[in-house]
Design a protein around this motif. Structure first.
Motif, PDB file in Angstrom:
ATOM      1  N   LEU A   1       0.852  -1.202   0.000  1.00 48.20           N
ATOM      2  CA  LEU A   1       0.000   0.000   0.000  1.00 48.20           C
ATOM      3  C   LEU A   1       0.881   1.243   0.000  1.00 48.20           C
ATOM      4  O   LEU A   1       1.975   1.264   0.574  1.00 48.20           O
ATOM      5  CB  LEU A   1      -0.903   0.017   1.235  1.00 48.20           C
ATOM      6  CG  LEU A   1      -1.888  -1.153   1.378  1.00 48.20           C
ATOM      7  CD1 LEU A   1      -2.720  -0.961   2.639  1.00 48.20           C
ATOM      8  CD2 LEU A   1      -2.782  -1.279   0.157  1.00 48.20           C
ATOM      9  N   PRO A   2       0.411   2.264  -0.646  1.00 46.33           N
ATOM     10  CA  PRO A   2       1.190   3.503  -0.608  1.00 46.33           C
ATOM     11  C   PRO A   2       1.214   4.096   0.828  1.00 46.33           C
ATOM     12  O   PRO A   2       0.276   3.898   1.591  1.00 46.33           O
ATOM     13  CB  PRO A   2       0.433   4.436  -1.560  1.00 46.33           C
ATOM     14  CG  PRO A   2      -0.969   3.938  -1.541  1.00 46.33           C
ATOM     15  CD  PRO A   2      -0.864   2.442  -1.380  1.00 46.33           C
ATOM     16  N   VAL A   3       2.312   4.740   1.153  1.00 44.34           N
ATOM     17  CA  VAL A   3       2.389   5.431   2.456  1.00 44.34           C
ATOM     18  C   VAL A   3       1.858   6.851   2.239  1.00 44.34           C
ATOM     19  O   VAL A   3       2.589   7.754   1.786  1.00 44.34           O
ATOM     20  CB  VAL A   3       3.826   5.443   2.995  1.00 44.34           C
ATOM     21  CG1 VAL A   3       3.867   6.184   4.338  1.00 44.34           C
ATOM     22  CG2 VAL A   3       4.356   4.035   3.133  1.00 44.34           C
ATOM     23  N   VAL A   4       0.590   7.015   2.504  1.00 45.66           N
ATOM     24  CA  VAL A   4      -0.091   8.294   2.221  1.00 45.66           C
ATOM     25  C   VAL A   4       0.134   9.265   3.391  1.00 45.66           C
ATOM     26  O   VAL A   4       0.051   8.881   4.562  1.00 45.66           O
ATOM     27  CB  VAL A   4      -1.593   8.057   1.979  1.00 45.66           C
ATOM     28  CG1 VAL A   4      -2.320   9.389   1.793  1.00 45.66           C
ATOM     29  CG2 VAL A   4      -1.785   7.161   0.752  1.00 45.66           C
ATOM     30  N   THR A   5       0.393  10.514   3.041  1.00 42.05           N
ATOM     31  CA  THR A   5       0.517  11.564   4.066  1.00 42.05           C
ATOM     32  C   THR A   5      -0.539  12.639   3.829  1.00 42.05           C
ATOM     33  O   THR A   5      -0.967  12.879   2.684  1.00 42.05           O
ATOM     34  CB  THR A   5       1.913  12.209   4.039  1.00 42.05           C
ATOM     35  OG1 THR A   5       2.141  12.788   2.742  1.00 42.05           O
ATOM     36  CG2 THR A   5       3.007  11.179   4.347  1.00 42.05           C
ATOM     37  N   ALA A   6      -0.966  13.243   4.925  1.00 41.05           N
ATOM     38  CA  ALA A   6      -1.924  14.362   4.857  1.00 41.05           C
ATOM     39  C   ALA A   6      -1.197  15.630   5.298  1.00 41.05           C
ATOM     40  O   ALA A   6      -0.802  15.754   6.457  1.00 41.05           O
ATOM     41  CB  ALA A   6      -3.127  14.091   5.750  1.00 41.05           C
ATOM     42  N   ASN A   7      -0.993  16.542   4.372  1.00 35.84           N
ATOM     43  CA  ASN A   7      -0.213  17.757   4.633  1.00 35.84           C
ATOM     44  C   ASN A   7      -1.143  18.991   4.696  1.00 35.84           C
ATOM     45  O   ASN A   7      -2.172  19.035   4.025  1.00 35.84           O
ATOM     46  CB  ASN A   7       0.817  17.953   3.537  1.00 35.84           C
ATOM     47  CG  ASN A   7       1.623  16.678   3.304  1.00 35.84           C
ATOM     48  OD1 ASN A   7       2.233  16.150   4.224  1.00 35.84           O
ATOM     49  ND2 ASN A   7       1.583  16.171   2.064  1.00 35.84           N
ATOM     50  N   VAL A   8      -0.761  19.990   5.490  1.00 39.93           N
ATOM     51  CA  VAL A   8      -1.587  21.198   5.668  1.00 39.93           C
ATOM     52  C   VAL A   8      -0.683  22.420   5.743  1.00 39.93           C
ATOM     53  O   VAL A   8       0.408  22.364   6.318  1.00 39.93           O
ATOM     54  CB  VAL A   8      -2.461  21.082   6.940  1.00 39.93           C
ATOM     55  CG1 VAL A   8      -1.624  21.003   8.211  1.00 39.93           C
ATOM     56  CG2 VAL A   8      -3.462  22.226   7.033  1.00 39.93           C
ATOM     57  N   THR A   9      -1.114  23.502   5.143  1.00 44.05           N
ATOM     58  CA  THR A   9      -0.335  24.755   5.221  1.00 44.05           C
ATOM     59  C   THR A   9      -0.519  25.432   6.571  1.00 44.05           C
ATOM     60  O   THR A   9       0.419  25.991   7.118  1.00 44.05           O
ATOM     61  CB  THR A   9      -0.743  25.726   4.101  1.00 44.05           C
ATOM     62  OG1 THR A   9      -2.161  25.936   4.150  1.00 44.05           O
ATOM     63  CG2 THR A   9      -0.351  25.185   2.733  1.00 44.05           C
ATOM     64  N   ASN A  10      -1.753  25.408   7.114  1.00 39.94           N
ATOM     65  CA  ASN A  10      -2.025  25.994   8.426  1.00 39.94           C
ATOM     66  C   ASN A  10      -2.988  25.069   9.164  1.00 39.94           C
ATOM     67  O   ASN A  10      -4.146  24.926   8.759  1.00 39.94           O
ATOM     68  CB  ASN A  10      -2.654  27.389   8.298  1.00 39.94           C
ATOM     69  CG  ASN A  10      -1.724  28.382   7.641  1.00 39.94           C
ATOM     70  OD1 ASN A  10      -0.710  28.777   8.203  1.00 39.94           O
ATOM     71  ND2 ASN A  10      -2.054  28.769   6.403  1.00 39.94           N
ATOM     72  N   SER A  11      -2.479  24.448  10.218  1.00 39.85           N
ATOM     73  CA  SER A  11      -3.336  23.519  10.961  1.00 39.85           C
ATOM     74  C   SER A  11      -4.228  24.243  11.970  1.00 39.85           C
ATOM     75  O   SER A  11      -5.171  23.647  12.498  1.00 39.85           O
ATOM     76  CB  SER A  11      -2.497  22.467  11.693  1.00 39.85           C
ATOM     77  OG  SER A  11      -1.638  23.096  12.632  1.00 39.85           O
ATOM     78  N   VAL A  12      -3.920  25.516  12.241  1.00 41.42           N
ATOM     79  CA  VAL A  12      -4.752  26.339  13.123  1.00 41.42           C
ATOM     80  C   VAL A  12      -5.042  27.638  12.382  1.00 41.42           C
ATOM     81  O   VAL A  12      -4.102  28.356  11.990  1.00 41.42           O
ATOM     82  CB  VAL A  12      -4.063  26.633  14.468  1.00 41.42           C
ATOM     83  CG1 VAL A  12      -4.969  27.494  15.344  1.00 41.42           C
ATOM     84  CG2 VAL A  12      -3.703  25.338  15.190  1.00 41.42           C
ATOM     85  N   VAL A  13      -6.308  27.951  12.162  1.00 42.72           N
ATOM     86  CA  VAL A  13      -6.679  29.155  11.420  1.00 42.72           C
ATOM     87  C   VAL A  13      -7.759  29.920  12.173  1.00 42.72           C
ATOM     88  O   VAL A  13      -8.473  29.354  13.007  1.00 42.72           O
ATOM     89  CB  VAL A  13      -7.190  28.822   9.997  1.00 42.72           C
ATOM     90  CG1 VAL A  13      -6.086  28.195   9.160  1.00 42.72           C
ATOM     91  CG2 VAL A  13      -8.412  27.926  10.056  1.00 42.72           C
ATOM     92  N   CYS A  14      -7.847  31.192  11.853  1.00 47.15           N
ATOM     93  CA  CYS A  14      -8.949  32.009  12.359  1.00 47.15           C
ATOM     94  C   CYS A  14     -10.126  31.874  11.394  1.00 47.15           C
ATOM     95  O   CYS A  14      -9.935  31.687  10.181  1.00 47.15           O
ATOM     96  CB  CYS A  14      -8.519  33.470  12.457  1.00 47.15           C
ATOM     97  SG  CYS A  14      -7.115  33.759  13.564  1.00 47.15           S
ATOM     98  N   ALA A  15     -11.320  31.942  11.938  1.00 48.01           N
ATOM     99  CA  ALA A  15     -12.522  31.806  11.111  1.00 48.01           C
ATOM    100  C   ALA A  15     -12.455  32.766   9.932  1.00 48.01           C
ATOM    101  O   ALA A  15     -12.157  33.955  10.089  1.00 48.01           O
ATOM    102  CB  ALA A  15     -13.761  32.078  11.951  1.00 48.01           C
ATOM    103  N   GLY A  16     -12.721  32.216   8.743  1.00 47.05           N
ATOM    104  CA  GLY A  16     -12.683  33.024   7.536  1.00 47.05           C
ATOM    105  C   GLY A  16     -11.355  33.000   6.825  1.00 47.05           C
ATOM    106  O   GLY A  16     -11.265  33.452   5.669  1.00 47.05           O
ATOM    107  N   ASN A  17     -10.312  32.498   7.484  1.00 45.79           N
ATOM    108  CA  ASN A  17      -8.997  32.435   6.843  1.00 45.79           C
ATOM    109  C   ASN A  17      -8.836  31.125   6.074  1.00 45.79           C
ATOM    110  O   ASN A  17      -9.535  30.145   6.318  1.00 45.79           O
ATOM    111  CB  ASN A  17      -7.893  32.570   7.885  1.00 45.79           C
ATOM    112  CG  ASN A  17      -7.772  33.991   8.404  1.00 45.79           C
ATOM    113  OD1 ASN A  17      -8.559  34.852   8.047  1.00 45.79           O
ATOM    114  ND2 ASN A  17      -6.781  34.236   9.251  1.00 45.79           N
TER     115      ASN A  17
END
Length: 309
Positions: free
Chosen positions: A8-24
């Motif tokens: 199975l592929p080793v899948v990763t979940a990446n994020v630019t900002n894991s904590v944001v303000c509402a609307g951002n």
């Protein structure tokens, strides 16, 4: 028969900002596979604005058609509820008011205003405050401050110059109510100063704004002055006068001149050697004048008179 088992592929979940303000915005992107599908209607590698804190799952499929999953949580912080507070939303020109923010940690105002520091606005304006909370989230609020101009108060006297013992009427205008330094609250006051005296009136308009005006009432002793070579006698009455002067002399009068305080001759009348006549100066403004009389011999006599109509 050979059976091939692909890892199975080793899948990763990446994020630019894991904590944001509402609307951002933030961006989720998968790694380790060929194609990616996210829960929560998220498109891989496309920025979006989450509305609530949530955990997103990505399914990645590799070239062999094998797939695996990974998860990423995005925390959404609510915006602060910022308020714009004011001590006085309506002020008179030159008066102070104070703007202060609420609901956040730090505050920045438009219009060069410092939070919670009094200032004097120069025009009616709407000020916007930006409040930032402990999470770095910000929101705005606005407050309008109305500036009322000061009334243009003025005072006139019915006689710019009076004799000692006479009265002058001072009339204020430009406001709705008045307070004089004599303690009078009337629009019109009567004064009887014995010397040059300054009178101050403070006028207040319907907006509660006040302004002041100072007028100096001039006072003269009104002492007559006579000068001649042969001691000729003349009499001018009444003094003060309402504009009609009786002039009597023991010698013939050839010329009568009336001179104002600037030295300007405002009346000049040839009299054809009369020694009992009436001079009409009702066309002149209320003031003190010098009456200069020249007799048939060329001698000059002069006296101050007060015109008070």
């Amino acid at each position: 028969q050979t059976v091939v088992v692909n890892n199975l592929p080793v899948v990763t979940a990446n994020v630019t900002n894991s904590v944001v303000c509402a609307g951002n915005l933030t961006t989720l992107s998968g790694g380790g596979a060929l194609t990616y599908t996210w829960t929560g209607s998220v498109t891989d590698a496309v920025a979006f604005a989450p509305t609530v804190t949530d955990t997103y799952t990505v399914t990645g499929v590799d070239g062999n058609g094998c797939f695996n999953t990974a998860v990423q949580t995005v925390v959404v912080n609510n915006l602060p509820v910022v308020t714009a507070n004011v001590t006085n939303s309506v002020v008179c020109a030159g008066n102070l008011t104070t703007l202060s923010g609420g609901g956040a940690l730090t505050y920045t105002w438009t219009g060069s205003v410092t939070d919670a520091v009094a200032f004097a606005p120069t025009v009616t304006d709407t000020y916007t405050v930006t409040g930032v909370d402990g999470n770095g989230c910000f929101n705005t609020a606005a407050q309008t401050v109305i500036l009322n101009s000061l009334p243009t108060v003025s005072v006139v006297s019915n006689s710019s110059l009076i004799c000692t013992g006479q009265t002058a009427t001072l009339i204020a205008s430009g406001a709705n109510t008045y307070l004089w330094n004599t303690a009078s609250t009337n629009t019109i006051i009567t004064v009887t100063p014995n010397a040059n005296t300054a009178y101050t009136v403070t006028g207040t308009d319907n907006n509660g704004c006040s302004n002041s005006f100072v007028i100096t009432q001039s006072v003269s002793l009104c002492t007559g002055i006579a000068s001649n070579a042969n001691h000729s006698v003349f009499n001018i009455y009444p003094n003060p006068t309402n504009g009609l002067l009786n002039i009597k002399s023991n010698s013939d009068v050839n010329l009568i001149e009336v001179i104002d305080f600037t030295g300007r001759i405002v009346v000049s009348e040839q009299t054809q050697s009369l020694n009992n006549l009436i001079l009409d100066i009702t066309s002149l403004q209320n003031a003190i004048y010098l009456v200069r009389i020249t007799n048939a011999e060329g001698n000059i006599n002069q006296s101050r008179i007060v015109l008070q109509k």
